[in-house]
Motif scaffolding. Sequence first.
Motif, PDB file in Angstrom:
ATOM      1  N   ILE A 138       0.925  -1.421  -0.128  1.00  0.00           N
ATOM      2  CA  ILE A 138       0.021  -0.016   0.055  1.00  0.00           C
ATOM      3  C   ILE A 138       0.944   1.266   0.094  1.00  0.00           C
ATOM      4  O   ILE A 138       0.308   2.550  -0.326  1.00  0.00           O
ATOM      5  CB  ILE A 138      -1.067   0.060   0.988  1.00  0.00           C
ATOM      6  N   GLU A 139       2.082   1.132   0.320  1.00  0.00           N
ATOM      7  CA  GLU A 139       3.065   2.398   0.128  1.00  0.00           C
ATOM      8  C   GLU A 139       3.721   2.520  -1.165  1.00  0.00           C
ATOM      9  O   GLU A 139       4.332   3.352  -1.298  1.00  0.00           O
ATOM     10  CB  GLU A 139       4.160   2.069   1.316  1.00  0.00           C
ATOM     11  N   ASP A 140       3.369   1.611  -1.982  1.00  0.00           N
ATOM     12  CA  ASP A 140       4.003   1.612  -3.532  1.00  0.00           C
ATOM     13  C   ASP A 140       3.570   3.048  -4.075  1.00  0.00           C
ATOM     14  O   ASP A 140       2.397   3.434  -4.241  1.00  0.00           O
ATOM     15  CB  ASP A 140       3.497   0.371  -4.397  1.00  0.00           C
ATOM     16  N   GLU A 141       4.619   3.602  -4.861  1.00  0.00           N
ATOM     17  CA  GLU A 141       4.649   5.314  -5.272  1.00  0.00           C
ATOM     18  C   GLU A 141       3.519   5.106  -6.794  1.00  0.00           C
ATOM     19  O   GLU A 141       3.326   6.177  -6.653  1.00  0.00           O
ATOM     20  CB  GLU A 141       5.986   5.439  -5.300  1.00  0.00           C
ATOM     21  N   ARG A 142       3.431   3.882  -7.030  1.00  0.00           N
ATOM     22  CA  ARG A 142       2.461   4.096  -8.151  1.00  0.00           C
ATOM     23  C   ARG A 142       0.981   4.483  -7.927  1.00  0.00           C
ATOM     24  O   ARG A 142       0.420   5.117  -8.822  1.00  0.00           O
ATOM     25  CB  ARG A 142       2.636   2.697  -8.955  1.00  0.00           C
ATOM     26  N   PHE A 143       0.633   4.318  -6.573  1.00  0.00           N
ATOM     27  CA  PHE A 143      -0.612   4.741  -6.168  1.00  0.00           C
ATOM     28  C   PHE A 143      -0.551   6.243  -6.502  1.00  0.00           C
ATOM     29  O   PHE A 143      -1.851   6.854  -6.805  1.00  0.00           O
ATOM     30  CB  PHE A 143      -1.089   4.309  -4.726  1.00  0.00           C
ATOM     31  N   GLU A 144       0.265   6.973  -6.245  1.00  0.00           N
ATOM     32  CA  GLU A 144       0.186   8.509  -6.338  1.00  0.00           C
ATOM     33  C   GLU A 144       0.468   8.855  -7.634  1.00  0.00           C
ATOM     34  O   GLU A 144       0.020   9.899  -8.222  1.00  0.00           O
ATOM     35  CB  GLU A 144       1.590   9.042  -5.592  1.00  0.00           C
ATOM     36  N   LYS A 166      -7.615   4.432   3.975  1.00  0.00           N
ATOM     37  CA  LYS A 166      -8.179   3.879   5.167  1.00  0.00           C
ATOM     38  C   LYS A 166      -7.252   2.696   5.695  1.00  0.00           C
ATOM     39  O   LYS A 166      -6.975   2.778   7.018  1.00  0.00           O
ATOM     40  CB  LYS A 166      -9.384   2.913   4.556  1.00  0.00           C
ATOM     41  N   LEU A 167      -6.556   2.163   4.699  1.00  0.00           N
ATOM     42  CA  LEU A 167      -5.437   1.009   5.197  1.00  0.00           C
ATOM     43  C   LEU A 167      -4.277   1.864   5.628  1.00  0.00           C
ATOM     44  O   LEU A 167      -3.750   1.453   6.848  1.00  0.00           O
ATOM     45  CB  LEU A 167      -4.983   0.449   3.855  1.00  0.00           C
ATOM     46  N   LEU A 168      -3.857   2.912   5.330  1.00  0.00           N
ATOM     47  CA  LEU A 168      -2.699   3.621   5.613  1.00  0.00           C
ATOM     48  C   LEU A 168      -2.909   4.321   7.193  1.00  0.00           C
ATOM     49  O   LEU A 168      -1.833   4.508   7.881  1.00  0.00           O
ATOM     50  CB  LEU A 168      -2.263   4.784   4.739  1.00  0.00           C
ATOM     51  N   SER A 169      -4.197   4.435   7.332  1.00  0.00           N
ATOM     52  CA  SER A 169      -4.472   5.100   8.551  1.00  0.00           C
ATOM     53  C   SER A 169      -4.491   3.900   9.826  1.00  0.00           C
ATOM     54  O   SER A 169      -4.597   4.283  10.822  1.00  0.00           O
ATOM     55  CB  SER A 169      -5.748   5.879   8.679  1.00  0.00           C
ATOM     56  N   LEU A 170      -4.452   2.999   9.501  1.00  0.00           N
ATOM     57  CA  LEU A 170      -4.617   1.725  10.338  1.00  0.00           C
ATOM     58  C   LEU A 170      -3.037   1.670  11.287  1.00  0.00           C
ATOM     59  O   LEU A 170      -2.238   1.842  10.642  1.00  0.00           O
ATOM     60  CB  LEU A 170      -4.950   0.595   9.936  1.00  0.00           C
TER      61      LEU A 170
END
Length: 110
Positions: free
Chosen positions: A35-41, A106-110
Motif C-alpha cells: 500500500i506504500e507503493d509509489e504507483r498509487f500516487e 483507510k489502510l494507511l491510517s490503520l
Amino acid sequence: MTIEDLQAFGANVREGLERCLGDEDFYLEMVKMGIEDERFEAIEDFIRDGKTEEAFEAVHALKGIVSNLVLTPILEPLCELTELLRAKKSGDYVGLCQKIKSEREKLLSL
C-alpha cells in the motif's frame, strides 16, 4: 495494523495468509509495502495528463500486488480501472481513482 484491522477493512485475510505461507508478520509486512507503493500516487497524474499507457502499466502492476494480498476493497476498483484502460474505453477514471485513493487511505491510517 493488525490481522483484525485487515479483516474489518474487508480483506480476505485467510487467503492472503495462505499466499504468505501462514506467516502473519510476513503478510502484514507485504501489505504495508504494497500500500506504500509509489504507483498509487502516480495513477491520477497519468490519467489527468492523458498518459493512459502509463496509467495502465501502473494500475496493472498494482492490481497484481493487491490481488496477491487480497485487499478486496482496493482490488475491485483497480480491476475495473485496469479493464477500462486495457480496452481504451471511456469511463469514470477519476471516480475510480478516488475510490482507490480513499480505500488506500483507510489502510494507511490503520
